[in-house]
Structure formats: structure tokens, C-alpha cells
Design a protein around this motif. Structure first.
Motif, short mmCIF file in Angstrom:
data_model
loop_
_atom_site.label_atom_id
_atom_site.label_comp_id
_atom_site.label_asym_id
_atom_site.label_seq_id
_atom_site.Cartn_x
_atom_site.Cartn_y
_atom_site.Cartn_z
N MET A 158 -0.12 -1.08 -10.40
CA MET A 158 -0.90 -2.29 -10.18
C MET A 158 -0.50 -2.87 -8.83
O MET A 158 0.52 -3.55 -8.70
CB MET A 158 -0.63 -3.29 -11.30
CG MET A 158 -0.95 -2.77 -12.69
SD MET A 158 -2.72 -2.57 -12.97
CE MET A 158 -3.24 -4.27 -12.95
N ALA A 159 -1.28 -2.60 -7.82
CA ALA A 159 -1.00 -3.11 -6.48
C ALA A 159 -2.29 -3.58 -5.83
O ALA A 159 -3.36 -3.00 -6.05
CB ALA A 159 -0.34 -2.03 -5.62
N ASP A 160 -2.20 -4.64 -5.02
CA ASP A 160 -3.37 -5.13 -4.29
C ASP A 160 -3.74 -4.18 -3.16
O ASP A 160 -4.92 -3.97 -2.87
CB ASP A 160 -3.09 -6.52 -3.72
CG ASP A 160 -2.79 -7.53 -4.80
OD1 ASP A 160 -3.64 -7.70 -5.69
OD2 ASP A 160 -1.71 -8.14 -4.77
N VAL A 161 -2.71 -3.62 -2.52
CA VAL A 161 -2.92 -2.80 -1.32
C VAL A 161 -2.23 -1.46 -1.50
O VAL A 161 -1.08 -1.40 -1.94
CB VAL A 161 -2.36 -3.51 -0.08
CG1 VAL A 161 -2.56 -2.66 1.17
CG2 VAL A 161 -3.02 -4.88 0.10
N GLY A 162 -2.93 -0.40 -1.16
CA GLY A 162 -2.34 0.93 -1.20
C GLY A 162 -2.29 1.54 0.18
O GLY A 162 -3.29 1.55 0.91
N LEU A 163 -1.11 2.02 0.58
CA LEU A 163 -0.95 2.68 1.87
C LEU A 163 -1.24 4.17 1.69
O LEU A 163 -0.58 4.85 0.91
CB LEU A 163 0.47 2.50 2.40
CG LEU A 163 0.97 1.05 2.58
CD1 LEU A 163 2.41 1.04 3.05
CD2 LEU A 163 0.08 0.32 3.56
#
Length: 433
Positions: A158-163
Motif C-alpha cells: 500500500m503506497a501512494d508512489v511507486g518507483l
């Protein structure tokens, strides 16, 4: 240890058996039936715990069985229901039925619950079978068996931003600079083998969760390299930050890298390819990076002039703060939404229930001299019937006649003495006179 996939067995508790008993009170010579019902078996319930971040617990415990209900008691006392078995799972857990491969639940919110194996109903005591024609029945039901199944659990961070980006483009370095996360960093490919999460403080009162995800390679959508182990986690992110090695390390072509990564995302999921994306030109502190950036920007403008490239250096931190502002601004324009659109409805209901309806239909086939009847409802009835009394046997026979099974057997050619099989239960066909 980060574990993001597990296979486990769950079983709801069996219901308690009903009781055959009769009232034996002083001055009441002909007491009626007093057998109570059995208690219901416990459910197996998954509950989201935001303090968990991995499925590692399921590596050591793979079987979860709820307790069975208590048997009915005399004086029509109901047996106690069993306690539900609560199993804690991390947010982002997708529950999949291993037999049907259907998604049962997508668990994302703290304290969200789902019943994954329902406990069996308790059997009825003989007090429930009393009628005017039979005021003192010697019939009681066995408890119903609890549901059982194998489940596959998949964790999608659960992350807002994925690299995202090829291995060794600087994703882990960037995460370590903008958050308190301490991912492993080294000068070789696939340093990062599992997702790393970090909370990023933008500095103006805003913050978001960023995930450094394992490096992609060409063919990842087919499982090549880390493949699906990586792409599973990208599905959860609201914004994709695409890191490009603008120093062209190892003779790589930045524009070719950008095309290949986007192609992998789209091939894995069309919706993933449409996710908002910020292109970041990293390693701008390296020689010739400006030259590669100019050529990359020109090529990118020919494909999509609206894409803006943000030059940064994760090592020197140049351009990093501007990148954080850009990400935070973009997140404010994107509403929170479930990213697995084909899942069950994720309403505000706290508990989801999955109950199969009884199948009233039946089929009959002949195997040599044996007639085999297939019917889920009849097989369930057999398990709940206590055949130790003649009344129970007669009741079972009446139900078969009422369902039309006797007549169907005659039509198929069944005669007296022929073997009838239902599940593991066998009996002789008797033509009622």
C-alpha cells in the motif's frame, strides 16, 4: 523477512450435535422431548492489522481451524456457539480461492474483516422434531461441517508512489534520501529484491508513502526476472515515478529504457499503463548526463510533448525537493480509489460473507449394478443425519421420496436390493409397498 505470497488451509468449526433427551421431572410421568440444539461452529475471519507489513507469519503456520460448537444439552438447553478464529493480515492482502482462482476479498483498511471459512450450523435436538403425530421423537441432527478451503494470499504493498525503472538506476538511493527508509544499496543489478517502504515528508505539511520496487527487465510481464513478483506491487500505487539513468551507465539508451519499462507496465495491465507518471532523469551529476538529457527530451517530445522530465541527482540531492513538490501536487488531484476494479464491492461494510446456496438438483448415473446419486444437498443431509435410530432412517427415506429420487431410480430401472450410493454412503433400494 519480506514475504508477499502464501498458501494456507482454513476450516470453519463443525456445528455441535443435537441431543436426544426427555424430560424426567418429579410428578411428570410422561415428560416430552428435551434435547437441545448444538452450538454453531466458529468462523475463520481475516482482520486487517495496519501494524503488519508482510505475510511472514504464514510461512510458519499454514493451517487455521476454528473450534466446533458444543453439543446440545437436556432441558432443551442450546449448546454454546464456538468463538470465531481471528487471523490478522497486513493491509493490501488479496484473498484468492485456490480451487476456483476467484478473488474472495481485497483487504485494504484497518480492522476490515472477511469470513473466509464459515462455521457449520449446530444440529437440532429432538425437541425440534416433536409433532402432533409424534410427540416424543427420537431424532436429532448431527452438526453441520464447517467450510474448508485452501487460500492463496497475495500482498500488494500500500503506497501512494511507486518507483519503477531498470535495475541500478538509483531508486533505492532516492528513497533513502527523501525518507528514513534504509534500503540496501550497492553497485550491482538487483540489489533490491523486495519492496521497501518509506514515509516522505515534503516539508510543507504534506506527506506520502513511497515504495522502492525491485528493478524491471524486458519480459517482466511474462514473469522474466522478478517479473510478476514486482508488477503485483505496482498495481497499488496511485502515481508511478519512472526513474531513468541519464548517465547511460553500461552503454544503455535512456529513451529505449523508458519505452521498454512503459511497455512492460502496459502489457501487464492496460490500466497500469494509464497510471499518472512522472519521468525523473537521475544521475545528473555524472559526466555527459546533460548531453543525454537533451537528446532524451527531444525524443520524448516527439512521442508525447506533454510529458515533463524532472532532472535530479539522488546523490547530491539537486532537484529532489522540486520532485517531491511535484509528486505531492499530483497526488492531491488523484482521489483515493480501489485499484483492483474487478474485485468484490468494497463498501463501508466491515464484514463480508460468502455463503454457497444448497443445490437442490440431483443427477443419477449407473456404474455396473450400482446407482450413484450426486447431490450436494443430499450429501449434506446424510452428514447431518444420525442413523442410529429407526425414526431418523425413516425421516431420511421420506425426504428422498419428497425430492423425487425414489421415482427417478425406478425410472432408471432400480429394483429391490439394488445398491444405491450417495457420496460415501451406500444402502439398498427397497420398493415401498
Amino acid at each position: 523477512m519480506f514475504i508477499d505470497k502464501a498458501k494456507i488451509y482454513v476450516k470453519g468449526g463443525d456445528g455441535g450435535d443435537g441431543l436426544v433427551a426427555f424430560r424426567r421431572e418429579k410428578y411428570v410421568p410422561d415428560g416430552g422431548p428435551g434435547g437441545g440444539d448444538g452450538g454453531n461452529g466458529g468462523n475463520v475471519i481475516f482482520r486487517v492489522d495496519e501494524g503488519l507489513r508482510t505475510l511472514v507469519d504464514f510461512r510458519y503456520q499454514k493451517h487455521f481451524k476454528a473450534d466446533r460448537g458444543i453439543k446440545g444439552r437436556n432441558k432443551t438447553q442450546h449448546g454454546a456457539n464456538a468463538e470465531d478464529l481471528i487471523v490478522r493480515v497486513p493491509p493490501g492482502t488479496v484473498v484468492i480461492n485456490d480451487d476456483t482462482h476467484e478473488i474472495m476479498a481485497d483487504l485494504t483498511r484497518h480492522d476490515q474483516e472477511v469470513i473466509v471459512a464459515k462455521g457449520g450450523r449446530g444440529g437440532r435436538g429432538n425437541a425440534k422434531f416433536a409433532t402432533a403425530n409424534n410427540p416424543a421423537p427420537e431424532i436429532a441432527e448431527n452438526g453441520e461441517e464447517g467450510q474448508e478451503r485452501w487460500l492463496v494470499l497475495e500482498l500488494k504493498v500500500m503506497a501512494d508512489v511507486g518507483l519503477v525503472g531498470f535495475p541500478s538506476v538509483g531508486k533505492s538511493t532516492l528513497l533513502s534520501v527523501v525518507s528514513a527508509a534504509q534500503p540496501k544499496i550497492a553497485a550491482y543489478h538487483f540489489t533490491t529484491l523486495t519492496p521497501n517502504l518509506g514515509v516522505v515528508d515534503v516539508g510543507d505539511g504534506r506527506s506520502f508513502v513511497m515504495a522502492d520496487l525491485p528493478g524491471l527487465i524486458e519480459g517482466a510481464h511474462e514473469g522474466v526476472g522478478l517479473g510478476h513478483e514486482f508488477l503485483r506491487h505496482v498495481e497499488r500505487t496511485r502515481v508511478v515515478v519512472h526513474i531513468i539513468d541519464m548517465a547511460a551507465t553500461d552503454g544503455r539508451d535512456p529513451f529505449d529504457d523508458w519505452q521498454k519499462i512503459n511497455n512492460e507496465l502496459t502489457l501487464y495491465s492496460a490500466k497500469l499503463g494509464e497510471r499518472p507518471q512522472i519521468v525523473v532523469a537521475n544521475k545528473m551529476d555524472m559526466p555527459d548526463a546533460e548531453v543525454y538529457l537533451e537528446e532524451f527530451t527531444r525524443q520524448l517530445a516527439e512521442v508525447d510533448p506533454s510529458i515533463r522530465v524532472m532532472p535530479v541527482s539522488a546523490v547530491t540531492k539537486n532537484g529532489v525537493q522540486e520532485l517531491l513538490y511535484k509528486v505531492a501536487d499530483l497526488l492531491e488531484t488523484i482521489p483515493d480509489m480501489p485499484l483492483l476494479e474487478d474485485l468484490v464491492d468494497l463498501s463501508e461494510r466491515k464484514v463480508f460473507k460468502f455463503e454457497a446456496q444448497d443445490d437442490e438438483e440431483f443427477t443419477i448415473r449407473r456404474e455396473n449394478d450400482t446407482f450413484v446419486i450426486e447431490s450436494p444437498s443430499i450429501e449434506k443431509l446424510i452428514k447431518r443425519t444420525n442413523f442410529s435410530t429407526q425414526e431418523a432412517v425413516e425421516r431420511f427415506a421420506r425426504i428422498l421420496r419428497k425430492k423425487g429420487i425414489d421415482q427417478a431410480l425406478r425410472t432408471r430401472g432400480a429394483v429391490d436390493g439394488q445398491t444405491i450410493q450417495i457420496g460415501d454412503f451406500e444402502f439398498e433400494f427397497v420398493e415401498k409397498e
